[in-house]
Design a protein around this motif. Structure first.
Motif, PDB file in Angstrom:
ATOM      1  N   PRO A 132       0.830  -1.217   0.000  1.00 47.82           N
ATOM      2  CA  PRO A 132       0.000   0.000   0.000  1.00 47.82           C
ATOM      3  C   PRO A 132       0.861   1.263   0.000  1.00 47.82           C
ATOM      4  O   PRO A 132       1.923   1.302   0.639  1.00 47.82           O
ATOM      5  N   ILE A 133       0.384   2.279  -0.735  1.00 46.07           N
ATOM      6  CA  ILE A 133       1.130   3.523  -0.883  1.00 46.07           C
ATOM      7  C   ILE A 133       0.721   4.496   0.221  1.00 46.07           C
ATOM      8  O   ILE A 133      -0.466   4.742   0.459  1.00 46.07           O
ATOM      9  N   GLY A 134       1.728   5.057   0.888  1.00 46.16           N
ATOM     10  CA  GLY A 134       1.478   6.003   1.964  1.00 46.16           C
ATOM     11  C   GLY A 134       1.323   7.425   1.467  1.00 46.16           C
ATOM     12  O   GLY A 134       1.197   7.698   0.269  1.00 46.16           O
ATOM     13  N   ALA A 135       1.340   8.389   2.418  1.00 47.16           N
ATOM     14  CA  ALA A 135       1.119   9.793   2.069  1.00 47.16           C
ATOM     15  C   ALA A 135       2.253  10.362   1.234  1.00 47.16           C
ATOM     16  O   ALA A 135       2.050  11.319   0.476  1.00 47.16           O
ATOM     17  N   ASP A 136       3.435   9.785   1.344  1.00 46.02           N
ATOM     18  CA  ASP A 136       4.580  10.293   0.583  1.00 46.02           C
ATOM     19  C   ASP A 136       4.660   9.705  -0.818  1.00 46.02           C
ATOM     20  O   ASP A 136       5.614   9.989  -1.562  1.00 46.02           O
ATOM     21  N   GLY A 137       3.692   8.873  -1.197  1.00 43.15           N
ATOM     22  CA  GLY A 137       3.680   8.288  -2.527  1.00 43.15           C
ATOM     23  C   GLY A 137       4.518   7.040  -2.672  1.00 43.15           C
ATOM     24  O   GLY A 137       4.650   6.511  -3.785  1.00 43.15           O
ATOM     25  N   GLU A 138       5.071   6.546  -1.550  1.00 45.17           N
ATOM     26  CA  GLU A 138       5.888   5.339  -1.561  1.00 45.17           C
ATOM     27  C   GLU A 138       5.217   4.255  -0.718  1.00 45.17           C
ATOM     28  O   GLU A 138       4.472   4.560   0.214  1.00 45.17           O
TER      29      GLU A 138
END
Length: 415
Positions: A132-138
């Protein structure tokens, strides 16, 4: 055709709503409304008894895990998240659903209470399989969140909500009895109970999740429903001032006129109240996903619609039903019918009663001067109706006396 001989122009539905002249006979059709609301209550109670409720995690207890619906390898489906959960623990979650849309979409999984080690195991499996992608896009393991709730917490919320509901109903009853009267208090409580039962029944029937926000919203709609009912009852009270001493309208007709006069206001108030609730529902569902805002807006929308319907079509008809069981109001209704029959006979004889019938529609019982004048007129009318007919001999003697005073010959010779 009116008193001037003109044919009245037929008004549209919107014109009748705006003018509030009593064209909608809601009280007169109260038996049909009682059947409708009775069936609605029966379906609601039946659904609650047979199907029950879909209680949220706050009431049943358990663990909820949430992760973004977008992963490094593409969108994450509810099936993918459920499979990762099953791979980690060897059993499927109790419920898996996607909430929100677009970039705010997320996957929620609910299960029975998990131990901290099991939660860590599930998170590790989901991160490894779904990325899953977090708030930082990673891809980030911190993007997977969890919450644990005890079932006792939901029980405490339910208990406090029931206590608040009981206190509310007691205070409402005292207020209505003091400000209005006992039958208005009973009718308002009937409408409130209808709103609670129908709203809860709809949640049971459709399967909406019951959360603490639902309990808060349920208490909120009771205040709204009561407000609308009090507005209608205040107009009923004004229209029925001194009605036992009047013969223009029956209590049922005066109450129905009050309903028509406040109908447009009730509709406008409901529309204005629904608009921000719809805004909350859209924001809670599309932008923030399933949460407190969505749960609160859902119960508010359901309750406002049910409360408006009960305030207009149930509370006042119930009030009239109780009132018309009293002998004094039935006797007053008989006097109204007798006066109208008398006017109908006069209309057939000389056509002068039509104007008086038209004047009845312009009578305002809220005007103290009009009310006092009408009460004096009613007393004079009753006094005139109670005078016995003169004896035939007295009538003949009166005619002879009139003839002698006028100098006309009576047929007798003078001596």
């Amino acid at each position: 055709m009116n008193a001037t001989g003109e044919v009245p122009v037929k008004q549209s539905v919107f014109q009748r709503l705006y003018t509030g002249t009593g064209a909608f006979d809601i009280v007169g059709s109260r038996r049909r409304w009682f059947v409708f609301f009775g069936l609605l209550m029966l379906v609601s109670v039946g659904s609650m008894g047979l199907k029950g409720f879909n209680f949220g995690i706050e009431f049943e207890g358990g663990t909820q895990i949430q992760l973004p619906a977008q992963g490094a390898n593409g969108p994450i489906s509810t099936e993918d998240a459920g499979d990762a959960f099953a791979d980690a623990l060897g059993r499927n979650p109790v419920e898996t659903q996607q909430v929100g849309t677009g970039g705010s979409a997320a996957i929620q999984l609910r299960s029975s209470t998990l131990e901290p080690a099991e939660v860590a195991q599930v998170k590790q499996a989901m991160f490894a399989e779904l990325q899953p992608i977090g708030a930082d896009g990673e891809p980030s393991r911190q993007a997977i969140s969890d919450s644990r709730v005890s079932a006792s917490w939901g029980g405490e919320i339910s208990q406090q909500a029931l206590i608040a509901l009981a206190v509310f109903l007691v205070l409402v009853t005292v207020f209505l009895v003091l400000y209005f009267e006992k039958w208005m208090a009973v009718a308002a409580l009937v409408a409130l109970i209808h709103d609670v039962v129908v709203t809860a029944g709809l949640y049971s029937l459709v399967g909406f999740e019951v959360t603490p926000a639902t309990a808060i919203g349920l208490l909120t709609i009771l205040g709204y429903s009561l407000y609308d009912t009090v507005v209608v009852f205040d107009k009923v009270k004004e229209n029925t001032r001194g009605i036992l001493n009047l013969t223009r309208r029956t209590y049922a007709e005066a109450a129905n006129l009050a309903l028509n006069q406040t109908l447009m206001r009730s509709i406008n108030t409901s529309l204005i109240a629904v608009l921000p609730v719809l805004g909350l529902l859209v924001v809670g569902n599309l932008l923030l996903g399933s949460g407190t805002l969505q749960d609160l807006a859902l119960v508010l929308l359901t309750g406002i619609l049910a409360g408006t319907l009960s305030s207009v079509c149930l509370a006042t008809p119930v009030l009239v039903g109780f009132k018309m069981r009293e002998p004094k109001f039935r006797k007053q209704a008989e006097k109204v019918r007798a006066r109208r029959e008398h006017q109908a006979r006069r209309r057939e004889e000389n056509g002068t009663a039509a104007a008086q019938a038209d004047e009845d529609d312009h009578f305002d019982p809220g005007d103290d001067e009009q009310l006092e004048a009408e009460l004096r007129r009613e007393k004079a009318y009753a006094a005139a109706a109670s005078v016995p007919a003169r004896h035939e001999k007295a009538v003949k003697a009166g005619k002879d006396s009139d003839q002698r005073r006028s100098g006309r010959p009576t047929g007798k010779r003078k001596r």
